[in-house]
Design an enzyme around this catalytic site. Structure first.
Site, PDB file in Angstrom:
ATOM      1  N   TYR A 156      35.203  48.905  50.149  1.00 16.59           N
ATOM      2  CA  TYR A 156      35.476  49.275  48.751  1.00 16.59           C
ATOM      3  C   TYR A 156      35.710  48.018  47.908  1.00 16.59           C
ATOM      4  CZ  TYR A 156      38.256  50.549  44.713  1.00 16.59           C
ATOM      5  OH  TYR A 156      38.743  50.638  43.435  1.00 16.59           O
ATOM      6  N   ILE A 208      55.713  58.474  55.607  1.00 14.91           N
ATOM      7  CA  ILE A 208      55.722  57.046  55.250  1.00 14.91           C
ATOM      8  C   ILE A 208      54.849  56.320  56.266  1.00 14.91           C
ATOM      9  CG2 ILE A 208      57.176  54.976  55.111  1.00 14.91           C
ATOM     10  CD1 ILE A 208      59.528  56.904  54.371  1.00 14.91           C
ATOM     11  N   HIS A 231      47.083  59.473  47.394  1.00 13.56           N
ATOM     12  CA  HIS A 231      47.989  58.494  46.779  1.00 13.56           C
ATOM     13  C   HIS A 231      49.456  58.910  46.912  1.00 13.56           C
ATOM     14  CE1 HIS A 231      44.106  57.723  44.780  1.00 13.56           C
ATOM     15  NE2 HIS A 231      44.479  56.467  44.974  1.00 13.56           N
ATOM     16  N   PHE A 236      33.703  53.240  35.144  1.00 13.63           N
ATOM     17  CA  PHE A 236      34.721  53.714  36.087  1.00 13.63           C
ATOM     18  C   PHE A 236      34.102  54.436  37.278  1.00 13.63           C
ATOM     19  CE2 PHE A 236      36.658  53.552  31.907  1.00 13.63           C
ATOM     20  CZ  PHE A 236      37.845  52.892  32.156  1.00 13.63           C
TER      21      PHE A 236
HETATM   22  N1  UFG Z   1      51.594  55.752  51.482  1.00 12.00           N
HETATM   23  C1  UFG Z   1      52.435  56.398  52.357  1.00 12.00           C
HETATM   24  N2  UFG Z   1      52.246  57.738  52.578  1.00 12.00           N
HETATM   25  C2  UFG Z   1      51.261  58.444  51.962  1.00 12.00           C
HETATM   26  C3  UFG Z   1      50.411  57.777  51.058  1.00 12.00           C
HETATM   27  C4  UFG Z   1      50.612  56.421  50.828  1.00 12.00           C
HETATM   28  O1  UFG Z   1      53.330  55.805  52.963  1.00 12.00           O
HETATM   29  O2  UFG Z   1      51.138  59.664  52.234  1.00 12.00           O
HETATM   30  C5  UFG Z   1      51.802  54.318  51.238  1.00 12.00           C
HETATM   31  C6  UFG Z   1      50.582  53.471  51.568  1.00 12.00           C
HETATM   32  O3  UFG Z   1      50.591  53.102  52.922  1.00 12.00           O
HETATM   33  C7  UFG Z   1      50.766  52.291  50.620  1.00 12.00           C
HETATM   34  C8  UFG Z   1      51.485  52.900  49.413  1.00 12.00           C
HETATM   35  O4  UFG Z   1      52.032  54.147  49.872  1.00 12.00           O
HETATM   36  O5  UFG Z   1      51.611  51.352  51.201  1.00 12.00           O
HETATM   37  C9  UFG Z   1      50.550  53.171  48.253  1.00 12.00           C
HETATM   38  O6  UFG Z   1      49.432  53.888  48.765  1.00 12.00           O
HETATM   39  P1  UFG Z   1      48.348  54.568  47.816  1.00 12.00           P
HETATM   40  O7  UFG Z   1      47.394  55.287  48.710  1.00 12.00           O
HETATM   41  O8  UFG Z   1      49.031  55.336  46.742  1.00 12.00           O
HETATM   42  O9  UFG Z   1      47.639  53.333  47.109  1.00 12.00           O
HETATM   43  P2  UFG Z   1      46.935  52.039  47.767  1.00 12.00           P
HETATM   44  O10 UFG Z   1      47.876  50.890  47.538  1.00 12.00           O
HETATM   45  O11 UFG Z   1      46.524  52.272  49.159  1.00 12.00           O
HETATM   46  O12 UFG Z   1      45.591  51.942  46.943  1.00 12.00           O
HETATM   47  C10 UFG Z   1      45.536  51.829  45.530  1.00 12.00           C
HETATM   48  C11 UFG Z   1      44.234  52.435  45.024  1.00 12.00           C
HETATM   49  C12 UFG Z   1      43.041  51.656  45.572  1.00 12.00           C
HETATM   50  C13 UFG Z   1      43.203  50.212  45.232  1.00 12.00           C
HETATM   51  C14 UFG Z   1      44.529  49.695  45.694  1.00 12.00           C
HETATM   52  C15 UFG Z   1      44.705  48.297  45.201  1.00 12.00           C
HETATM   53  O13 UFG Z   1      44.138  53.780  45.453  1.00 12.00           O
HETATM   54  O14 UFG Z   1      41.853  52.161  44.982  1.00 12.00           O
HETATM   55  O15 UFG Z   1      45.609  50.487  45.173  1.00 12.00           O
HETATM   56  O16 UFG Z   1      45.936  47.801  45.587  1.00 12.00           O
HETATM   57  F1  UFG Z   1      42.216  49.498  45.853  1.00 12.00           F
END
Ligand code: UFG
Length: 327
Positions: free
Chosen positions: A141, A207, A189, A73
């Site tokens: 990544y 958002i 996240h 991990f």
């Molecule tokens: N988002 C927001 N506001 C925030 C944070 C996130 O609107 O403050 C949105 C992002 O734009 C995205 C969604 O919420 O559309 C989820 O975002 P996250 O950051 O929670 O997760 P990601 O989908 O970007 O990434 C996660 C993991 C990565 C992995 C990816 C694979 O963190 O390591 O999923 O899909 F690569």
């Protein structure tokens, strides 16, 4: 079995360690604690503080412990950061993984589970995304994980090294025991950030864009309970005797950012103010997994597929640990 868990002090690694110990396995956790937390490591696991960049330290693990299998991990995991500092990912993530693999091969270990990612699918042709989808990493990544998947492919051919690459979609939630959950610094996240608003630690959630081609204009993701991910690792490990394998891991259902925030409002009873901001670079509009292959081959099915349950478990963790492990 004696299982080496690298990154076992991190979010997913610590919860997989908890599941392994509950199953009666012996676990050695190796973690440099740069992002992980000592308190996240199950007390029955043996903990070794160390860095995968330090090859003699990696070699010493195998010399002092009869390791049967590895779950890897330990990794940098931020898509956005990898677009700013690519060598941290294309360099460190890859060379640290190679150090581990070299020592594993040299010490006769032949079973390995890799944390891989849905970031391999930047421009999916078909949604839900199955394992035949073309690979287009969305960032350094994702590329770093793809390089390690390819290395594993060759180690299998050359040494009979058995591996499972598990491509996680959006891991979320906390352990049902209530003892382990998400504690990232910085937190990026969606679910933990939204719950921090409900805790009064942030004023609102931003958002990232509402002009995507989705049902409400915000990005769609497939949120999978971290314990369901953990169980997939254990099933995959058991199945390695029959050969190497690669699986996409999600629930097969997508939720928009607005739907996630609404669910957080329902679960917490807090109004959670939200504002629309700019798109975040590198965010694909929609990522939803097809996990039919792991369901068919290993009989995996999620115990907690509902977003409400995922958020409820996360909420319990954040309420009981408002400042994470150290707080
Ligand atoms: N988002 C927001 N506001 C925030 C944070 C996130 O609107 O403050 C949105 C992002 O734009 C995205 C969604 O919420 O559309 C989820 O975002 P996250 O950051 O929670 O997760 P990601 O989908 O970007 O990434 C996660 C993991 C990565 C992995 C990816 C694979 O963190 O390591 O999923 O899909 F690569």
């Amino acid at each position: 079995m004696s299982i080496l868990v690298t990154g076992g002090a991190g979010y997913i690694g610590s919860i997989v360690t908890e599941e392994l110990i509950e199953q009666g396995e012996q676990v050695v956790v190796f973690d440099n604690l740069s992002y992980g937390h000592r308190a996240a490591v199950h007390p029955d696991a043996e903990f070794i503080a160390g860095d995968l960049a330090d090859r003699p330290a990696v070699s010493a693990i195998f010399e002092h412990h009869p390791i049967d299998a590895i779950m890897h991990f330990a990794s940098y995991t931020l898509v956005g950061e990898s677009m700013e500092v690519p060598f941290k990912y294309l360099g460190d993530n890859v060379t640290n993984g190679l150090n581990l693999l070299r020592e594993a091969v040299d010490h006769g270990v032949r079973r390995f589970i890799l944390s891989s990612t849905a970031n391999l699918f930047d421009q999916p042709e078909d949604i839900p995304i199955d394992e035949d989808e073309r690979i287009i990493p969305g960032s350094p990544y994702g590329e770093s994980k793809y390089v390690l998947e390819r290395v594993l492919h060759w180690l299998d051919r050359i040494y009979g090294f058995r591996f499972a690459a598990l491509r996680y979609f959006n891991a979320a939630g906390a352990s049902p025991s209530g003892q382990r959950g998400e504690d990232h610094e910085p937190e990026t996240h969606l679910i933990p950030l939204t719950l921090q608003v409900a805790l009064g630690q942030r004023e609102r959630i931003v958002i990232f864009g509402d002009d995507y081609q989705t049902r409400d204009g915000t990005c769609v993701r497939d949120y999978i309970h971290v314990t369901d991910l953990a169980r997939a690792h254990i099933l995959a490990l058991e199945a390695l005797a029959e050969g190497s394998r690669t699986y996409n891991l999600g629930n097969g259902r997508g939720f928009t950012v607005r739907e996630v925030i609404d669910t957080c409002r329902q679960v917490t009873g807090h109004p959670i103010p939200a504002v629309v901001g700019e798109r975040r670079p590198g965010d694909p509009p929609a990522l939803i997994a097809s996990s039919d292959k792991i369901r068919d081959e290993l009989g995996w099915s999620p115990r907690y597929p509902d977003l409400e349950t995922i958020v409820a478990h996360a909420w319990r963790w954040h309420r009981t640990h408002p400042f994470g492990y150290e707080g």
